[in-house]
Design a protein around this motif. Structure first.
Motif, PDB file in Angstrom:
ATOM      1  N   ASN A   1      16.268  -1.872 -10.457  1.00 49.00           N
ATOM      2  CA  ASN A   1      16.754  -2.536  -9.449  1.00 49.00           C
ATOM      3  C   ASN A   1      17.129  -1.940  -8.253  1.00 49.00           C
ATOM      4  O   ASN A   1      17.639  -2.279  -7.326  1.00 49.00           O
ATOM      5  CB  ASN A   1      18.130  -3.589  -9.668  1.00 49.00           C
ATOM      6  CG  ASN A   1      17.778  -4.408 -10.617  1.00 49.00           C
ATOM      7  OD1 ASN A   1      16.691  -5.151 -10.715  1.00 49.00           O
ATOM      8  ND2 ASN A   1      18.613  -4.869 -11.883  1.00 49.00           N
ATOM      9  N   ASP A   2      16.992  -0.440  -8.175  1.00 48.49           N
ATOM     10  CA  ASP A   2      17.357   0.310  -7.145  1.00 48.49           C
ATOM     11  C   ASP A   2      16.126   1.296  -7.128  1.00 48.49           C
ATOM     12  O   ASP A   2      15.681   1.809  -7.958  1.00 48.49           O
ATOM     13  CB  ASP A   2      18.625   0.940  -7.469  1.00 48.49           C
ATOM     14  CG  ASP A   2      19.277   1.644  -6.028  1.00 48.49           C
ATOM     15  OD1 ASP A   2      18.641   1.399  -5.013  1.00 48.49           O
ATOM     16  OD2 ASP A   2      20.492   2.219  -6.226  1.00 48.49           O
ATOM     17  N   VAL A   3      16.076   1.999  -5.868  1.00 51.06           N
ATOM     18  CA  VAL A   3      15.211   3.316  -5.424  1.00 51.06           C
ATOM     19  C   VAL A   3      16.240   4.268  -4.992  1.00 51.06           C
ATOM     20  O   VAL A   3      16.994   4.094  -4.301  1.00 51.06           O
ATOM     21  CB  VAL A   3      14.071   2.922  -4.470  1.00 51.06           C
ATOM     22  CG1 VAL A   3      13.212   1.903  -5.142  1.00 51.06           C
ATOM     23  CG2 VAL A   3      14.544   2.376  -3.268  1.00 51.06           C
ATOM     24  N   PRO A   4      15.742   5.365  -5.448  1.00 50.20           N
ATOM     25  CA  PRO A   4      14.479   6.063  -6.255  1.00 50.20           C
ATOM     26  C   PRO A   4      14.692   5.805  -7.829  1.00 50.20           C
ATOM     27  O   PRO A   4      13.513   6.043  -8.268  1.00 50.20           O
ATOM     28  CB  PRO A   4      14.406   7.419  -5.799  1.00 50.20           C
ATOM     29  CG  PRO A   4      15.844   7.769  -5.577  1.00 50.20           C
ATOM     30  CD  PRO A   4      16.480   6.711  -5.089  1.00 50.20           C
ATOM     31  N   PRO A   5      15.609   5.366  -8.243  1.00 53.45           N
ATOM     32  CA  PRO A   5      15.464   5.374  -9.761  1.00 53.45           C
ATOM     33  C   PRO A   5      14.373   4.489 -10.497  1.00 53.45           C
ATOM     34  O   PRO A   5      13.813   4.812 -11.282  1.00 53.45           O
ATOM     35  CB  PRO A   5      16.926   4.909 -10.225  1.00 53.45           C
ATOM     36  CG  PRO A   5      18.008   5.097  -8.928  1.00 53.45           C
ATOM     37  CD  PRO A   5      16.844   5.111  -7.919  1.00 53.45           C
ATOM     38  N   ALA A   6      14.010   3.308  -9.563  1.00 49.40           N
ATOM     39  CA  ALA A   6      13.007   2.509 -10.065  1.00 49.40           C
ATOM     40  C   ALA A   6      11.851   3.300 -10.146  1.00 49.40           C
ATOM     41  O   ALA A   6      11.018   3.107 -11.278  1.00 49.40           O
ATOM     42  CB  ALA A   6      12.724   1.344  -9.239  1.00 49.40           C
ATOM     43  N   TRP A   7      11.342   4.265  -9.191  1.00 46.44           N
ATOM     44  CA  TRP A   7      10.106   4.825  -9.116  1.00 46.44           C
ATOM     45  C   TRP A   7      10.349   5.892 -10.226  1.00 46.44           C
ATOM     46  O   TRP A   7       8.995   6.254 -10.923  1.00 46.44           O
ATOM     47  CB  TRP A   7      10.203   5.644  -7.783  1.00 46.44           C
ATOM     48  CG  TRP A   7       9.672   4.839  -6.616  1.00 46.44           C
ATOM     49  CD1 TRP A   7      10.048   4.586  -5.425  1.00 46.44           C
ATOM     50  CD2 TRP A   7       8.466   4.005  -6.736  1.00 46.44           C
ATOM     51  NE1 TRP A   7       9.307   3.537  -4.695  1.00 46.44           N
ATOM     52  CE2 TRP A   7       8.429   3.216  -5.316  1.00 46.44           C
ATOM     53  CE3 TRP A   7       7.266   3.911  -7.520  1.00 46.44           C
ATOM     54  CZ2 TRP A   7       7.529   2.419  -5.029  1.00 46.44           C
ATOM     55  CZ3 TRP A   7       6.318   2.768  -7.428  1.00 46.44           C
ATOM     56  CH2 TRP A   7       6.430   2.215  -5.906  1.00 46.44           C
ATOM     57  N   VAL A   8      11.520   6.490 -10.408  1.00 44.52           N
ATOM     58  CA  VAL A   8      11.370   7.404 -11.726  1.00 44.52           C
ATOM     59  C   VAL A   8      11.312   6.727 -12.959  1.00 44.52           C
ATOM     60  O   VAL A   8      10.319   7.467 -13.730  1.00 44.52           O
ATOM     61  CB  VAL A   8      12.855   8.119 -11.799  1.00 44.52           C
ATOM     62  CG1 VAL A   8      13.054   8.797 -13.002  1.00 44.52           C
ATOM     63  CG2 VAL A   8      13.076   8.922 -10.388  1.00 44.52           C
ATOM     64  N   ALA A   9      11.521   5.608 -12.929  1.00 48.67           N
ATOM     65  CA  ALA A   9      11.448   4.953 -14.378  1.00 48.67           C
ATOM     66  C   ALA A   9       9.865   4.445 -14.365  1.00 48.67           C
ATOM     67  O   ALA A   9       9.348   4.622 -15.659  1.00 48.67           O
ATOM     68  CB  ALA A   9      12.045   3.537 -14.094  1.00 48.67           C
ATOM     69  N   LEU A  10       9.151   4.058 -13.176  1.00 54.51           N
ATOM     70  CA  LEU A  10       7.853   3.711 -13.544  1.00 54.51           C
ATOM     71  C   LEU A  10       6.928   4.835 -13.734  1.00 54.51           C
ATOM     72  O   LEU A  10       6.018   4.684 -14.411  1.00 54.51           O
ATOM     73  CB  LEU A  10       7.531   2.865 -12.077  1.00 54.51           C
ATOM     74  CG  LEU A  10       8.086   1.612 -11.981  1.00 54.51           C
ATOM     75  CD1 LEU A  10       7.612   0.926 -10.531  1.00 54.51           C
ATOM     76  CD2 LEU A  10       7.568   0.491 -12.846  1.00 54.51           C
TER      77      LEU A  10
ATOM     78  N   MET B   1       0.784  -1.237  -0.037  1.00 53.28           N
ATOM     79  CA  MET B   1       0.109  -0.095   0.084  1.00 53.28           C
ATOM     80  C   MET B   1       0.955   1.266  -0.073  1.00 53.28           C
ATOM     81  O   MET B   1       0.709   2.245  -0.600  1.00 53.28           O
ATOM     82  CB  MET B   1      -0.835  -0.026   1.187  1.00 53.28           C
ATOM     83  CG  MET B   1      -2.047  -1.007   1.177  1.00 53.28           C
ATOM     84  SD  MET B   1      -3.363  -0.815  -0.090  1.00 53.28           S
ATOM     85  CE  MET B   1      -4.102   0.653   0.664  1.00 53.28           C
ATOM     86  N   ARG B   2       1.992   1.251   0.694  1.00 51.33           N
ATOM     87  CA  ARG B   2       2.836   2.378   0.637  1.00 51.33           C
ATOM     88  C   ARG B   2       3.350   2.503  -0.781  1.00 51.33           C
ATOM     89  O   ARG B   2       3.404   3.571  -1.182  1.00 51.33           O
ATOM     90  CB  ARG B   2       3.959   2.171   1.744  1.00 51.33           C
ATOM     91  CG  ARG B   2       5.200   3.061   1.531  1.00 51.33           C
ATOM     92  CD  ARG B   2       6.273   2.936   2.853  1.00 51.33           C
ATOM     93  NE  ARG B   2       7.079   3.810   2.801  1.00 51.33           N
ATOM     94  CZ  ARG B   2       8.261   3.964   2.236  1.00 51.33           C
ATOM     95  NH1 ARG B   2       8.535   2.753   1.362  1.00 51.33           N
ATOM     96  NH2 ARG B   2       9.289   4.761   2.023  1.00 51.33           N
ATOM     97  N   ALA B   3       3.753   1.346  -1.442  1.00 49.23           N
ATOM     98  CA  ALA B   3       4.309   1.609  -2.655  1.00 49.23           C
ATOM     99  C   ALA B   3       3.190   1.971  -3.606  1.00 49.23           C
ATOM    100  O   ALA B   3       3.493   2.960  -4.500  1.00 49.23           O
ATOM    101  CB  ALA B   3       4.772   0.282  -3.418  1.00 49.23           C
ATOM    102  N   THR B   4       1.887   1.763  -3.403  1.00 52.46           N
ATOM    103  CA  THR B   4       0.956   2.187  -4.400  1.00 52.46           C
ATOM    104  C   THR B   4       0.756   3.792  -3.911  1.00 52.46           C
ATOM    105  O   THR B   4       0.391   4.401  -4.885  1.00 52.46           O
ATOM    106  CB  THR B   4      -0.431   1.497  -3.800  1.00 52.46           C
ATOM    107  OG1 THR B   4      -0.335   0.183  -4.140  1.00 52.46           O
ATOM    108  CG2 THR B   4      -1.637   2.067  -4.688  1.00 52.46           C
ATOM    109  N   GLY B   5       0.816   4.190  -2.726  1.00 55.74           N
ATOM    110  CA  GLY B   5       0.572   5.658  -2.633  1.00 55.74           C
ATOM    111  C   GLY B   5       1.820   6.334  -2.831  1.00 55.74           C
ATOM    112  O   GLY B   5       1.602   7.441  -3.668  1.00 55.74           O
TER     113      GLY B   5
END
Length: 315
Positions: free
Chosen positions: A174-183, A97-101
Motif C-alpha cells: 500500500n505504499d511506495v517505494p515498498p510496493a515496487w520492492v515487493a513487486l 506507462m511511467r509505472a511500467t517503465g
C-alpha cells in the motif's frame, strides 16, 4: 541394372548432364509445393495474429463501446486524447506507462545478472547440482494467480509473515517505494529460474577447448569470463534481454493481485490499465489505442536491444 539405379529410377549410364533413360521418371518439385507446406502456418498466423491485429487497429479508430450498437468512426481521436495531458485518459495512460517503465528498469537488470550468476554456479561440477537446478526452476512452474495470492498474504502489512519474521512495520502493498520492492522482488523470485536455465544451456554450448586454451595462456577467471564466456553467450544474451524487457513491460498479474495498483494507481501498469479500460469500462477503442502505443514503444526497445548487441567485429 544395379540396386542404386533401381532405387533412383535412373539408368546406370545416366549422368548429371544426361537425360534419364526412356521409361524412367524423376521426382520434380512443383511450383506450389513450398506454399502447400507453408499453408498451415500462414492460415494460423492469419487467424490468430494478422486478423486480430487488424481488427484491433480498426477498433482503435472508433468510439467502440461493446454495450452500444453504434460505434462511430473517430479516426485518430483516441490517439490524440492519449497524447493530450489535459485529458483524463491521457493522464491515466502516461501514469501507467511511467509505472511500467519503473518496473521494467528495476527488474530487467536483476533478471539478467542474477540468472547469469546462478547459471555460472550451476554449470560447475558438484554433488547434487541437478537438485539445485530443479529448486531454482521450481517457482516458475507456478501460475501467476498462485504466486500473487501467496505473496499478497506474506507481504500484508498487518498479518504478513515477512513483517513478522523481519520485525518490520512496512506496508509492502500500500505504499511506495515498498510496493515496487515487493513487486520486483516477487517477480525476480518467480522468473529467475527460466533465465537461469536458458543461460545454462548457452554456457554448455561454449566449447570447453576455448576455456582450456585461455587457461594455458595464463588468463584469469575474470579474463576468461570477458573473452570467452560473454562473447559465446551473445546470441543467448540477445534473446534473454529482449524477452525479459517484453515480459516486464507486460507485467499485469503481480500488480493486479498483490498491490491492486495501490497506492493511488502508482503501481498500475499499462497492461493493467488497458485491461481495466477495455473490459471494465467497455471502452475498447481507447484500450486498443493504448495497446498500439505500448506496442510501438516495445518495438523501439527491441530495435535498441538488437542494435546494442549487434556484432561489430566485421567493421
Amino acid at each position: 541394372m544395379s540396386l542404386l539405379a533401381k532405387q533412383t529410377g535412373r539408368s546406370p549410364t545416366a549422368g548429371p548432364d544426361r537425360p534419364p533413360a526412356a521409361g524412367t521418371t524423376t521426382p520434380r518439385m512443383r511450383a506450389w509445393t513450398p506454399y502447400a507446406f507453408l499453408a498451415p502456418y500462414l492460415a494460423l498466423f492469419a487467424v490468430f495474429m494478422a486478423l486480430p491485429i487488424g481488427f484491433g487497429f480498426w477498433t482503435s479508430l472508433h468510439e467502440w463501446d461493446i454495450n452500444l450498437p453504434d460505434k462511430p468512426f473517430v479516426g485518430l481521436e483516441n490517439y490524440a486524447d492519449l497524447f493530450d495531458p489535459a485529458s483524463v485518459d491521457g493522464s491515466r495512460f502516461w501514469t501507467a506507462m511511467r509505472a511500467t517503465g519503473i518496473f521494467t528498469v528495476a527488474s530487467v537488470p536483476l533478471l539478467i545478472v542474477l540468472p547469469l550468476l546462478t547459471a555460472l554456479l550451476m554449470n560447475g561440477r558438484f554433488a547434487g547440482r541437478n537438485v539445485y537446478r530443479a529448486v531454482y526452476f521450481a517457482p516458475y512452474v507456478l501460475g501467476v494467480a498462485v504466486v500473487g495470492f501467496v505473496w499478497q498474504f506474506l507481504l500484508d502489512g498487518n498479518i504478513g509473515l515477512v513483517n513478522h519474521y523481519l520485525g518490520l512495520n512496512v506496508q509492502w502493498t500500500n505504499d511506495v517505494p515498498p510496493a515496487w520492492v515487493a513487486l520486483v522482488g516477487v517477480t525476480v523470485w518467480w522468473t529467475l529460474g527460466l533465465n537461469s536455465v536458458i543461460f545454462l544451456a548457452g554456457l554448455q554450448d561454449i566449447p570447453r577447448e576455448l576455456h582450456e586454451a585461455a587457461m594455458v595462456d595464463g588468463a584469469s577467471a575474470w579474463q576468461r569470463f570477458q573473452s570467452v564466456t560473454l562473447p559465446g553467450l551473445r546470441p543467448v544474451m540477445v534473446f534473454v534481454v529482449n524477452a525479459t524487457i517484453l515480459a516486464s513491460a507486460n507485467m499485469f498479474g503481480q500488480s493486479y493481485l498483490i498491490t491492486r495498483g495501490a497506492p493511488a494507481d502508482q503501481t498500475k501498469t499499462a497492461i493493467y490499465l488497458i485491461a481495466e479500460t477495455g473490459l471494465r469500462q467497455f471502452d475498447m477503442g481507447t484500450a486498443s489505442a493504448m495497446s498500439f502505443i505500448l506496442a510501438a514503444f516495445l518495438m523501439a526497445a527491441s530495435a535498441l536491444v538488437f542494435g546494442a548487441f549487434r556484432d561489430r567485429s566485421g567493421r
